[in-house]
Design a protein around this motif. Structure first.
Motif, PDB file in Angstrom:
ATOM      1  N   VAL A 107       0.821  -1.214   0.000  1.00  0.00           N
ATOM      2  CA  VAL A 107       0.000   0.000   0.000  1.00  0.00           C
ATOM      3  C   VAL A 107       0.854   1.262   0.000  1.00  0.00           C
ATOM      4  CG1 VAL A 107      -1.953  -1.094   1.160  1.00  0.00           C
ATOM      5  CG2 VAL A 107      -0.202   0.041   2.522  1.00  0.00           C
ATOM      6  N   ASP A 108       2.099   1.143   0.438  1.00  0.00           N
ATOM      7  CA  ASP A 108       2.965   2.320   0.528  1.00  0.00           C
ATOM      8  C   ASP A 108       3.313   2.888  -0.844  1.00  0.00           C
ATOM      9  OD1 ASP A 108       3.984   4.104   2.326  1.00  0.00           O
ATOM     10  OD2 ASP A 108       5.924   3.122   2.540  1.00  0.00           O
ATOM     11  N   LEU A 109       2.992   2.148  -1.888  1.00  0.00           N
ATOM     12  CA  LEU A 109       3.174   2.692  -3.234  1.00  0.00           C
ATOM     13  C   LEU A 109       2.405   3.992  -3.378  1.00  0.00           C
ATOM     14  CD1 LEU A 109       4.176   2.431  -6.189  1.00  0.00           C
ATOM     15  CD2 LEU A 109       2.078   1.142  -6.667  1.00  0.00           C
TER      16      LEU A 109
ATOM     17  N   TYR B 257       5.164  12.128  -6.405  1.00  0.00           N
ATOM     18  CA  TYR B 257       5.072  12.224  -7.862  1.00  0.00           C
ATOM     19  C   TYR B 257       4.698  10.900  -8.521  1.00  0.00           C
ATOM     20  CZ  TYR B 257       6.921  16.872  -7.136  1.00  0.00           C
ATOM     21  OH  TYR B 257       7.081  18.174  -6.706  1.00  0.00           O
ATOM     22  N   LEU B 258       3.882  10.116  -7.823  1.00  0.00           N
ATOM     23  CA  LEU B 258       3.318   8.912  -8.433  1.00  0.00           C
ATOM     24  C   LEU B 258       2.244   9.298  -9.450  1.00  0.00           C
ATOM     25  CD1 LEU B 258       2.999   5.783  -8.458  1.00  0.00           C
ATOM     26  CD2 LEU B 258       1.313   6.054  -6.625  1.00  0.00           C
TER      27      LEU B 258
ATOM     28  N   LYS C 295      -8.674  -0.527 -12.370  1.00  0.00           N
ATOM     29  CA  LYS C 295      -8.093  -1.838 -12.067  1.00  0.00           C
ATOM     30  C   LYS C 295      -7.051  -1.768 -10.959  1.00  0.00           C
ATOM     31  CE  LYS C 295      -5.851  -5.802 -14.297  1.00  0.00           C
ATOM     32  NZ  LYS C 295      -5.242  -6.318 -15.551  1.00  0.00           N
ATOM     33  N   VAL C 296      -6.266  -0.695 -10.932  1.00  0.00           N
ATOM     34  CA  VAL C 296      -5.238  -0.545  -9.902  1.00  0.00           C
ATOM     35  C   VAL C 296      -5.881  -0.523  -8.511  1.00  0.00           C
ATOM     36  CG1 VAL C 296      -3.511   1.020  -8.923  1.00  0.00           C
ATOM     37  CG2 VAL C 296      -3.585   0.635 -11.388  1.00  0.00           C
TER      38      VAL C 296
ATOM     39  N   LEU D 124       2.944  -0.221 -10.575  1.00  0.00           N
ATOM     40  CA  LEU D 124       3.553   1.050 -10.962  1.00  0.00           C
ATOM     41  C   LEU D 124       3.461   1.250 -12.472  1.00  0.00           C
ATOM     42  CD1 LEU D 124       5.157   3.604 -10.393  1.00  0.00           C
ATOM     43  CD2 LEU D 124       7.261   2.238 -10.458  1.00  0.00           C
ATOM     44  N   GLN D 125       3.718   0.205 -13.220  1.00  0.00           N
ATOM     45  CA  GLN D 125       3.637   0.298 -14.672  1.00  0.00           C
ATOM     46  C   GLN D 125       2.211   0.602 -15.125  1.00  0.00           C
ATOM     47  OE1 GLN D 125       6.219   0.438 -16.752  1.00  0.00           O
ATOM     48  NE2 GLN D 125       4.685   0.961 -18.293  1.00  0.00           N
ATOM     49  N   GLN D 126       1.235  -0.023 -14.453  1.00  0.00           N
ATOM     50  CA  GLN D 126      -0.169   0.261 -14.785  1.00  0.00           C
ATOM     51  C   GLN D 126      -0.505   1.718 -14.534  1.00  0.00           C
ATOM     52  OE1 GLN D 126      -3.352  -2.516 -13.532  1.00  0.00           O
ATOM     53  NE2 GLN D 126      -1.722  -3.865 -12.826  1.00  0.00           N
ATOM     54  N   ILE D 127      -0.037   2.243 -13.398  1.00  0.00           N
ATOM     55  CA  ILE D 127      -0.317   3.649 -13.056  1.00  0.00           C
ATOM     56  C   ILE D 127       0.309   4.576 -14.089  1.00  0.00           C
ATOM     57  CG2 ILE D 127       0.199   5.465 -11.383  1.00  0.00           C
ATOM     58  CD1 ILE D 127      -0.075   3.275  -9.198  1.00  0.00           C
TER      59      ILE D 127
END
Length: 342
Positions: free
Chosen positions: A113-115, A120-121, A135-136, A334-337
């Motif tokens: 969850v810390d993602l 700057y995500l 989906k994420v 991360l790639q999906q985001i």
């Protein structure tokens, strides 16, 4: 004699089945007044905070849809001003619905969850919405539930606005942060980012931050307008200068205890889910409105706001985020985001 023995065995088995059935009834006990009480809590003490708006909408829908058979008691910082307290109360059954940030959820062992804490995500509110409402968001909800063994069930994603720097001096470049003490998380990916900018993370508590800024205990902090302006941080000597770094389009988790949720009737579960959905809409709308409203208030009160080229900050954050995603094994998320970027 043998027939009596068989009859006795059958009777005994039926009694055992009846007892087990009674022990596993899908119901939550009502109180003395015949109502099922739900304790809902957040850590902010201001009655004007968007969190309060969201939980009051949750309360309204639950009580209305249940015809008064379910009652929601909303606590605004009264059973804990630290999110770690609220997470603990949810686990112990002292609270039924809480709001928590990703950083505090990691303390329960759910590192993924810390993602959502990473600077700057997201590059815009629209980008954030596409992730959490798609989906994420679904994958993260599943991770939370499975990794907690159903101790936590996600009811919805709330926003806490866009976080900016505010301090004793404005920031014109990354170099201006060198040696500046900044109230933020002192460990993890957030701390790594601010250290890389040259700032010195400070762990002063939210409840003590006004005094800390006023008395020069800490040089600066970072948060969204509705939160720090409501606490008058911008009126202190070390909170006057606001630089719109927009380093975090924040995510907050509306959580309930999954095991207790499973013990509500299907009708009660539907009411709670409906109320949670309504609270998401209400809280997000309140946050967006207050973001502009409290920015204007800060300026009227004498605070100075400046914009900054964010690309140097993004350049610092990107490799930190890449390494962090690999460390907590969420490179796919991360790639999906990133694929959803504007």
């Amino acid at each position: 004699m043998r027939k009596n023995k068989i009859a006795f065995i059958i009777l005994f088995i039926n009694l055992i089945a009846l007892v087990l059935s009674a022990c596993n009834t899908n119901e939550v006990d009502a109180g003395e007044d015949g109502k099922i009480k739900i304790i809902a809590a957040h850590n902010q003490t201001s009655p004007d905070n968007p969190y309060q708006t969201g939980l009051l909408k949750f309360k309204e829908v639950v009580e209305e849809e249940s015809g008064g058979k379910m009652e929601v008691e909303v606590h605004a910082g009264t059973i804990g001003t630290e999110e770690s307290e609220l997470v603990e109360k949810l686990q112990l059954g002292a609270a039924d619905v809480i709001l928590a940030s990703p950083g505090f959820m990691t303390q329960t062992g759910i590192r993924e969850v810390d993602l959502f804490s990473a600077p700057y995500l997201f590059n815009s509110y629209k980008h954030w919405l596409a992730a959490v409402d798609g989906k994420v968001g679904q994958e993260m909800a599943q991770i939370i539930n499975e990794k907690s063994d159903n101790s936590f069930k996600l009811l919805g994603y709330w926003s806490a606005g866009v976080r900016h720097y505010y301090g004793k001096k404005p920031i014109e470049s990354v170099e201006d942060l060198r040696g500046v003490s900044l109230r933020t998380q002192t460990s993890g990916v957030i701390s790594d980012f601010w250290k890389a900018t040259g700032a010195i993370p400070s762990g002063i508590s939210w409840g003590e931050l006004y005094q800390g800024l006023q008395q020069d205990v800490v040089d600066s902090s970072e948060n969204a307008y509705p939160f720090f302006v409501q606490q008058a941080h911008h009126t202190t000597s070390n909170g006057k200068y606001i630089t719109e770094t927009a380093h975090d389009y924040t995510t907050r988790f509306l959580l309930t205890n999954g095991e207790k949720f499973d013990n509500y009737t299907k009708e009660q579960q539907e009411i709670i889910l409906q109320a949670a959905e309504a609270s998401v809409v209400a809280e997000r709308e309140a946050t967006m409105e207050q973001d502009e409203e409290y920015k204007e208030k800060a300026i009227e009160d004498g605070a100075e706001v400046n914009e900054i080229d964010r690309q140097p900050f993004i350049d610092i954050a990107t490799p930190i985020l890449n390494d962090f995603a690999k460390e907590i094994e969420v490179e796919g998320l991360l790639q999906q985001i990133r694929s959803l970027e504007d």
